[in-house]
Design an enzyme around this catalytic site. Structure first.
Site, PDB file in Angstrom:
ATOM      1  N   LEU A 142      48.350  59.175  55.861  1.00 17.53           N
ATOM      2  CA  LEU A 142      48.151  58.254  54.753  1.00 17.53           C
ATOM      3  C   LEU A 142      46.660  57.994  54.602  1.00 17.53           C
ATOM      4  CD1 LEU A 142      49.190  56.235  52.612  1.00 17.53           C
ATOM      5  CD2 LEU A 142      49.358  54.534  54.461  1.00 17.53           C
ATOM      6  N   HIS A 143      46.126  58.313  53.420  1.00 15.15           N
ATOM      7  CA  HIS A 143      44.731  58.004  53.104  1.00 15.15           C
ATOM      8  C   HIS A 143      44.650  56.541  52.699  1.00 15.15           C
ATOM      9  CE1 HIS A 143      42.953  62.094  52.911  1.00 15.15           C
ATOM     10  NE2 HIS A 143      44.222  62.430  52.726  1.00 15.15           N
ATOM     11  N   CYS A 144      43.717  55.817  53.304  1.00 14.71           N
ATOM     12  CA  CYS A 144      43.486  54.409  53.012  1.00 14.71           C
ATOM     13  C   CYS A 144      42.002  54.295  52.655  1.00 14.71           C
ATOM     14  CB  CYS A 144      43.809  53.555  54.225  1.00 14.71           C
ATOM     15  SG  CYS A 144      45.483  53.829  54.876  1.00 14.71           S
TER      16      CYS A 144
END
Length: 154
Positions: free
Chosen positions: A111-113
């Site tokens: 997951l890119h945050c």
């Protein structure tokens, strides 16, 4: 690349080629955070002022391998990502997204945050618009609830 989908993929000897994320997960010096399910580390190529990845400790190749049973993991990944970005920079707007095949960069779910602004206009246009290459955690969970089976047709 052969991937063993056993219980502890990060230490198995059956892999021909070790996953870069599986390697990072086993190196606590590279991690910003970890718990029993996920690890968090900064990306090598940030798209925003702060850009971290939330990676499950179990090797899952992509969102196509997810099922309805994985919704609690996705919820946990989202919560951890929100907490990390809020800790690092509570004032900025944030975006979150999973790569949607064929736009997968590393063959390990992550997951890119990212905090805004996203300075590179090409990245802003291509990567963080759901219809192009990323799936938001909420959209992904809704699809899993609706489909109830593998996301292979995604």
């Amino acid at each position: 690349q052969e991937v063993n989908m056993g219980e502890n993929d990060h230490t198995t000897k059956k892999k021909k080629k070790r996953c870069i994320f599986c390697s990072k997960i086993t190196n606590p010096r590279e991690l910003l955070y970890q718990d029993e399910k996920v690890a968090v580390f900064p990306t090598r190529t940030p798209d925003g002022l702060i850009h971290v990845l939330v990676v499950p400790k179990t090797h899952i190749p992509s969102i196509k391998a997810l099922t309805k049973d994985d919704i609690p993991l996705i919820e946990h990944m989202k919560r951890v990502g929100e907490e990390r970005l809020d800790f690092l920079d509570p004032r900025r707007d944030k975006v979150y997204g999973f790569h949607r095949p064929p736009f997968t960069s590393i063959n390990h779910l992550h997951l890119h945050c990212v905090t805004k602004p996203i300075p590179n206009p090409w990245t802003r246009y291509t990567s963080f618009n759901t219809w192009i290459g990323l799936e938001t955690p909420d959209n992904l969970m809704n699809k899993l609830r609706k489909e109830g089976k593998e996301m292979a047709k995604l």
